[in-house]
Scaffold this active site. Structure first.
Site, PDB file in Angstrom:
ATOM      1  N   HIS A 265      -6.678  -5.398   3.589  1.00 56.22           N
ATOM      2  CA  HIS A 265      -5.460  -4.796   4.133  1.00 56.22           C
ATOM      3  C   HIS A 265      -4.812  -5.798   5.093  1.00 56.22           C
ATOM      4  CE1 HIS A 265      -6.669  -0.513   3.136  1.00 56.22           C
ATOM      5  NE2 HIS A 265      -7.846  -1.125   3.087  1.00 56.22           N
TER       6      HIS A 265
ATOM      7  N   GLN B  84     -15.006   2.157   2.079  1.00 60.20           N
ATOM      8  CA  GLN B  84     -14.218   1.657   0.948  1.00 60.20           C
ATOM      9  C   GLN B  84     -13.953   2.804  -0.018  1.00 60.20           C
ATOM     10  OE1 GLN B  84     -16.010  -1.662  -1.154  1.00 60.20           O
ATOM     11  NE2 GLN B  84     -14.276  -1.882  -2.551  1.00 60.20           N
TER      12      GLN B  84
ATOM     13  N   ASP C 267       0.865  -1.184   0.000  1.00 62.88           N
ATOM     14  CA  ASP C 267       0.000   0.000   0.000  1.00 62.88           C
ATOM     15  C   ASP C 267       0.899   1.231   0.000  1.00 62.88           C
ATOM     16  OD1 ASP C 267      -1.718   2.192   1.123  1.00 62.88           O
ATOM     17  OD2 ASP C 267      -3.192   0.579   1.269  1.00 62.88           O
ATOM     18  N   ILE C 268       0.495   2.265  -0.747  1.00 66.79           N
ATOM     19  CA  ILE C 268       1.333   3.471  -0.817  1.00 66.79           C
ATOM     20  C   ILE C 268       1.074   4.448   0.328  1.00 66.79           C
ATOM     21  CG2 ILE C 268       1.873   3.609  -3.292  1.00 66.79           C
ATOM     22  CD1 ILE C 268      -0.601   5.549  -3.485  1.00 66.79           C
TER      23      ILE C 268
ATOM     24  N   HIS D 256     -10.316  -5.395  -1.842  1.00 71.04           N
ATOM     25  CA  HIS D 256      -8.964  -5.496  -1.291  1.00 71.04           C
ATOM     26  C   HIS D 256      -9.029  -5.745   0.203  1.00 71.04           C
ATOM     27  CE1 HIS D 256     -10.206  -1.270  -1.339  1.00 71.04           C
ATOM     28  NE2 HIS D 256      -9.510  -1.115  -0.224  1.00 71.04           N
TER      29      HIS D 256
HETATM   30  P1  5GP Z   1      -9.830   1.498   1.409  1.00 70.85           P
HETATM   31  O1  5GP Z   1      -9.951   2.861   2.037  1.00 70.85           O
HETATM   32  O2  5GP Z   1     -10.614   1.416   0.127  1.00 70.85           O
HETATM   33  O3  5GP Z   1     -10.089   0.367   2.337  1.00 70.85           O
HETATM   34  O4  5GP Z   1      -8.276   1.365   1.041  1.00 70.85           O
HETATM   35  C1  5GP Z   1      -7.717   1.784  -0.168  1.00 70.85           C
HETATM   36  C2  5GP Z   1      -6.222   1.679  -0.020  1.00 70.85           C
HETATM   37  O5  5GP Z   1      -5.628   1.742  -1.305  1.00 70.85           O
HETATM   38  C3  5GP Z   1      -5.598   2.822   0.804  1.00 70.85           C
HETATM   39  O6  5GP Z   1      -4.908   2.282   1.922  1.00 70.85           O
HETATM   40  C4  5GP Z   1      -4.672   3.516  -0.185  1.00 70.85           C
HETATM   41  O7  5GP Z   1      -3.466   3.954   0.412  1.00 70.85           O
HETATM   42  C5  5GP Z   1      -4.411   2.429  -1.230  1.00 70.85           C
HETATM   43  N1  5GP Z   1      -4.133   2.943  -2.558  1.00 70.85           N
HETATM   44  C6  5GP Z   1      -4.880   3.846  -3.247  1.00 70.85           C
HETATM   45  N2  5GP Z   1      -4.304   4.079  -4.459  1.00 70.85           N
HETATM   46  C7  5GP Z   1      -3.187   3.303  -4.523  1.00 70.85           C
HETATM   47  C8  5GP Z   1      -2.171   3.118  -5.530  1.00 70.85           C
HETATM   48  O8  5GP Z   1      -2.195   3.710  -6.602  1.00 70.85           O
HETATM   49  N3  5GP Z   1      -1.184   2.218  -5.241  1.00 70.85           N
HETATM   50  C9  5GP Z   1      -1.148   1.538  -4.063  1.00 70.85           C
HETATM   51  N4  5GP Z   1      -0.121   0.690  -3.900  1.00 70.85           N
HETATM   52  N5  5GP Z   1      -2.079   1.693  -3.097  1.00 70.85           N
HETATM   53  C10 5GP Z   1      -3.078   2.573  -3.320  1.00 70.85           C
END
Ligand code: 5GP
Ligand code: ZN
Length: 133
Positions: free
Chosen positions: A101, A93, A30-31, A99
């Site tokens: 984590h 989300q 994750d970035i 995804h």
């Molecule tokens: P959510 O909030 O949907 O559960 O998590 C999305 C995750 O995707 C976040 O932790 C965010 O940092 C990660 N993320 C979003 N865009 C990118 C990207 O372009 N590359 C990577 N490696 N992670 C991403």
């Protein structure tokens, strides 16, 4: 799916730091830089969330989740993992491609990975009657 950042990472169109992959799934860094070792596990095909994921794909994601988690705890100096998922925008989300984590944990890392809940407001038995399958 066109425009989906995780589909682009899965296909290699956008670079990702690939930790592990097999035919159906990918684990990559994750970035966010919010916590050391934050890894995401995704299906390579576009699935929006757990809510509309077929069982075979979900099993493949779960299997990769376990493979990576075991690797972290057996070979990388971690002692446990938190597995987090948001399914649906109301659940937080932000990327609409399924995804999970993986947050690797160590004694004394100071991470509080459990959400602070506000306290239940409804009667337990009423909720139970509504949600029981
Ligand atoms: P959510 O909030 O949907 O559960 O998590 C999305 C995750 O995707 C976040 O932790 C965010 O940092 C990660 N993320 C979003 N865009 C990118 C990207 O372009 N590359 C990577 N490696 N992670 C991403
Ligand atoms: Zn996608």
């Amino acid at each position: 799916m066109e425009g989906c950042i995780f589909c682009k990472i899965a296909s290699g169109e956008v670079q990702g730091l690939r930790v592990f992959e097999d035919e159906q799934t990918l684990a990559f860094m994750d970035i966010a830089k919010d916590v050391d070792g934050h890894i995401l596990v995704i299906p390579k095909k576009h699935v929006k969330s757990i809510l509309d994921c077929d069982s075979e794909t979900l099993f493949a994601v779960a299997h990769t989740m376990k493979t990576v988690s075991n690797h972290l705890t057996e070979n990388c100096g971690y002692e446990g993992v938190n597995l987090l998922n948001a399914s649906g925008e109301r659940a937080g989300q932000s990327v609409q491609h399924l995804h999970i984590h993986i947050i690797p944990r160590k004694r004394g890392d100071g991470i509080d990975a459990w959400p602070k809940f506000n306290g239940a407001k409804e009667d337990l038995k009423e909720i139970y009657a509504r949600v029981k399958l």
